[in-house]
Design an enzyme around this catalytic site. Structure first.
Site, PDB file in Angstrom:
ATOM      1  N   GLU A 361      -0.255   7.244  -0.304  1.00  0.00           N
ATOM      2  CA  GLU A 361       0.632   6.740  -1.365  1.00  0.00           C
ATOM      3  C   GLU A 361       1.180   5.343  -1.034  1.00  0.00           C
ATOM      4  OE1 GLU A 361       2.944   9.318  -3.722  1.00  0.00           O
ATOM      5  OE2 GLU A 361       1.605  11.018  -3.405  1.00  0.00           O
TER       6      GLU A 361
HETATM    7  N1  CAA Z   1       6.183   0.033 -12.127  1.00  0.00           N
HETATM    8  C1  CAA Z   1       5.734  -0.523 -13.282  1.00  0.00           C
HETATM    9  N2  CAA Z   1       4.988  -1.656 -13.312  1.00  0.00           N
HETATM   10  C2  CAA Z   1       4.688  -2.225 -12.129  1.00  0.00           C
HETATM   11  C3  CAA Z   1       5.125  -1.703 -10.903  1.00  0.00           C
HETATM   12  C4  CAA Z   1       5.912  -0.517 -10.929  1.00  0.00           C
HETATM   13  N3  CAA Z   1       6.361   0.038  -9.811  1.00  0.00           N
HETATM   14  N4  CAA Z   1       4.663  -2.471  -9.896  1.00  0.00           N
HETATM   15  C5  CAA Z   1       3.965  -3.478 -10.469  1.00  0.00           C
HETATM   16  N5  CAA Z   1       3.997  -3.327 -11.822  1.00  0.00           N
HETATM   17  C6  CAA Z   1       3.394  -4.222 -12.802  1.00  0.00           C
HETATM   18  C7  CAA Z   1       3.926  -5.634 -12.607  1.00  0.00           C
HETATM   19  O1  CAA Z   1       5.134  -5.850 -13.298  1.00  0.00           O
HETATM   20  C8  CAA Z   1       2.793  -6.485 -13.157  1.00  0.00           C
HETATM   21  O2  CAA Z   1       2.914  -6.534 -14.564  1.00  0.00           O
HETATM   22  P1  CAA Z   1       2.502  -7.882 -15.397  1.00  0.00           P
HETATM   23  O3  CAA Z   1       1.031  -8.110 -15.101  1.00  0.00           O
HETATM   24  O4  CAA Z   1       2.785  -7.539 -16.824  1.00  0.00           O
HETATM   25  O5  CAA Z   1       3.371  -8.968 -14.858  1.00  0.00           O
HETATM   26  C9  CAA Z   1       1.545  -5.678 -12.808  1.00  0.00           C
HETATM   27  O6  CAA Z   1       1.990  -4.310 -12.605  1.00  0.00           O
HETATM   28  C10 CAA Z   1       0.869  -6.168 -11.572  1.00  0.00           C
HETATM   29  O7  CAA Z   1       1.808  -6.163 -10.532  1.00  0.00           O
HETATM   30  P2  CAA Z   1       1.579  -6.885  -9.137  1.00  0.00           P
HETATM   31  O8  CAA Z   1       1.173  -8.307  -9.390  1.00  0.00           O
HETATM   32  O9  CAA Z   1       2.766  -6.637  -8.265  1.00  0.00           O
HETATM   33  O10 CAA Z   1       0.298  -6.084  -8.591  1.00  0.00           O
HETATM   34  P3  CAA Z   1      -0.644  -6.386  -7.367  1.00  0.00           P
HETATM   35  O11 CAA Z   1      -2.038  -6.426  -7.849  1.00  0.00           O
HETATM   36  O12 CAA Z   1      -0.120  -7.536  -6.573  1.00  0.00           O
HETATM   37  O13 CAA Z   1      -0.520  -5.021  -6.514  1.00  0.00           O
HETATM   38  C11 CAA Z   1       0.376  -3.568  -4.840  1.00  0.00           C
HETATM   39  C12 CAA Z   1       0.638  -4.627  -5.935  1.00  0.00           C
HETATM   40  C13 CAA Z   1       1.773  -3.242  -4.342  1.00  0.00           C
HETATM   41  C14 CAA Z   1      -0.457  -4.065  -3.696  1.00  0.00           C
HETATM   42  C15 CAA Z   1      -0.281  -2.324  -5.507  1.00  0.00           C
HETATM   43  O14 CAA Z   1      -1.617  -2.583  -5.799  1.00  0.00           O
HETATM   44  C16 CAA Z   1      -0.178  -1.080  -4.656  1.00  0.00           C
HETATM   45  O15 CAA Z   1       0.862  -0.424  -4.643  1.00  0.00           O
HETATM   46  N6  CAA Z   1      -1.264  -0.711  -3.955  1.00  0.00           N
HETATM   47  C17 CAA Z   1      -1.304   0.545  -3.166  1.00  0.00           C
HETATM   48  C18 CAA Z   1      -1.871   1.641  -3.979  1.00  0.00           C
HETATM   49  C19 CAA Z   1      -1.467   2.981  -3.441  1.00  0.00           C
HETATM   50  O16 CAA Z   1      -0.312   3.246  -3.160  1.00  0.00           O
HETATM   51  N7  CAA Z   1      -2.452   3.848  -3.342  1.00  0.00           N
HETATM   52  C20 CAA Z   1      -2.219   5.198  -2.913  1.00  0.00           C
HETATM   53  C21 CAA Z   1      -3.011   6.130  -3.775  1.00  0.00           C
HETATM   54  S1  CAA Z   1      -2.337   7.697  -4.028  1.00  0.00           S
HETATM   55  C22 CAA Z   1      -2.695   8.599  -2.658  1.00  0.00           C
HETATM   56  O17 CAA Z   1      -2.430   8.219  -1.587  1.00  0.00           O
HETATM   57  C23 CAA Z   1      -3.422   9.859  -2.902  1.00  0.00           C
HETATM   58  C24 CAA Z   1      -2.871  11.129  -2.524  1.00  0.00           C
HETATM   59  O18 CAA Z   1      -3.476  12.069  -2.960  1.00  0.00           O
HETATM   60  C25 CAA Z   1      -1.674  11.366  -1.666  1.00  0.00           C
END
Ligand code: CAA
Length: 378
Positions: A361
């Site tokens: 996550e």
């Molecule tokens: N809520 C709502 N919208 C959000 C948000 C949030 N928390 N975070 C970002 N956004 C929106 C932004 O406002 C932005 O919107 P606009 O384009 O309209 O401006 C858009 O999303 C893009 O945001 P970022 O530019 O911040 O996105 P990014 O490409 O730079 O990525 C990141 C940010 C933090 C690296 C993200 O990609 C991320 O969290 N990656 C990790 C993914 C992850 O956690 N994976 C785990 C998978 S689940 C798992 O583990 C499985 C399981 O079974 C346990």
């Protein structure tokens, strides 16, 4: 923020503690041998634990988010594997349908999920798209009566056991993260199957499986939210999901402290020698970190439960609680010495279970990205 639990939250804590002591603890050995806890999940459904924050009209328990976090925290003190099954099922498997689903989708899926008749999984990660979600290769082609999903998802918690899968796929290849959409996919969907079953270092009672989609036919009405909104939906449900994983990590950290404290106290009584100050100070440091993690986790849960912005606090709580879980589990093994390295004590299991809290996550590095983005934006 009020630090006292309400009567309802205390009742949840007591009910979960009783359930954990009577039902979960005797099952831990079986989970360690790889048995999936189907019978426990059935009992959790009967106790209302599979849909704690879902309103009663959709089959849930209608409790607040803090009550849900209490349940994960208490369960994870004994079984982090059961903790993650519940967390993924609720935060990122069931809540997206509650938050973004149509009335028909809620009627069809929520009631079964919230009562524990169905189990859910969240399917975002791919072999080449873990942290960088926009790199995902899975695509969904819109046809006349369905979407055809093709691709593969990796490391999916509850995979193979779940009946309902929240699947993210690209409906538009040229739009980056704005081309990602979310779908509700039934286990029995034509063209959907399961691949590699991961053999993990820890969390042996939970399943982590690869999902394969070969022109899997998903009805048009199973699109969740609007086309192109998938990335934002994933990020916003992950805010809540990360609080769940932080609560799981807190449970492990606290359990490691208890094992180490009890071990040193028993040894001191038996040898009739006081606990050396150097060792006692280690317990003090472990307890201090547990308390700090607890405050962060419950503060994030309070924000989420009150509909306030919680992304930064969720990331802070997950970063700190998962680091604490790893540090306390490592220290517990060390304090127990040779015994800590054996399966006579659960310290070695906590050590193996803790590590993944810093990975899934969103890795600790991702949490730092989220936190620093918030800091630099404000
Ligand atoms: N809520 C709502 N919208 C959000 C948000 C949030 N928390 N975070 C970002 N956004 C929106 C932004 O406002 C932005 O919107 P606009 O384009 O309209 O401006 C858009 O999303 C893009 O945001 P970022 O530019 O911040 O996105 P990014 O490409 O730079 O990525 C990141 C940010 C933090 C690296 C993200 O990609 C991320 O969290 N990656 C990790 C993914 C992850 O956690 N994976 C785990 C998978 S689940 C798992 O583990 C499985 C399981 O079974 C346990």
């Amino acid at each position: 923020m009020n630090f006292k639990l309400t009567e309802e939250q205390k009742a949840m804590q007591k009910m979960v503690r009783d359930f954990v002591e009577n039902e979960v603890e005797p099952f831990v050995g079986k989970m360690e041998n790889g048995e999936f806890p189907t019978s426990l999940l059935q009992k959790m459904g009967e106790l209302g634990l599979m849909g704690i924050p879902i309103p009663t009209c959709f089959g849930g328990a209608g409790k607040d988010f803090i009550s849900y976090i209490i349940a994960i925290h208490e369960i994870s003190k004994i079984s982090a594997a059961l903790g993650v099954i519940l967390s993924v099922h609720t935060s990122v498997g069931t809540l997206p349908i509650f938050m973004f689903g149509t009335e028909e989708q809620k009627e069809k899926y929520l009631k079964k999920l919230a009562t524990g008749k169905s189990l859910a999984a969240f399917c975002l990660t791919e072999a080449n798209a873990g942290s960088d979600v926009a790199k995902m290769a899975t695509r969904a082609m819109r046809k006349e009566t369905c979407y055809e999903i093709t691709g593969a998802k990796q490391f999916i918690t509850n995979g193979g056991e779940a009946n309902t899968y929240i699947v993210f796929a690209k409906t538009n290849q040229s739009k980056g993260n704005r081309g990602i959409s979310a779908f509700i996919v039934d286990k029995e969907t034509d063209g959907f199957s399961f691949g590699h079953d991961e053999q993990k270092m820890g969390l042996h009672g939970s399943r982590t499986v690869q999902l394969l989609f070969d022109e899997a036919k998903v009805p048009l009405e199973n699109l969740l939210g609007n086309e192109g909104d998938g990335f934002k939906m994933a990020m916003s449900v992950l805010d809540g999901g990360r609080i769940g994983i932080a609560a799981q990590a807190l449970g492990i950290a606290e359990a490691a402290l208890h094992v180490a404290t009890n071990f040193l106290k028993k040894r001191s009584t038996e040898s009739q020698r006081p606990i050396e100050q150097g060792l006692a100070f280690k317990l003090a440091d472990m307890a201090t970190k547990v308390k700090a993690a607890e405050l962060l986790v419950y503060q994030a849960a309070y924000l989420k439960g009150n509909g306030l912005s919680c992304g930064k606090q969720a990331a802070i709580a997950k970063l700190f609680a998962s680091k604490t879980a790893m540090e306390n589990a490592t220290e517990a093994v060390q304090l127990l010495g040779d015994e800590g390295y054996t399966d006579k004590f659960p310290a070695e299991r906590f050590f193996r279970d803790a590590k993944v809290c810093e990975i899934y996550e969103g890795t600790s590095e991702i949490q730092r990205i989220v936190i620093s983005k918030h800091l630099l934006k404000s």
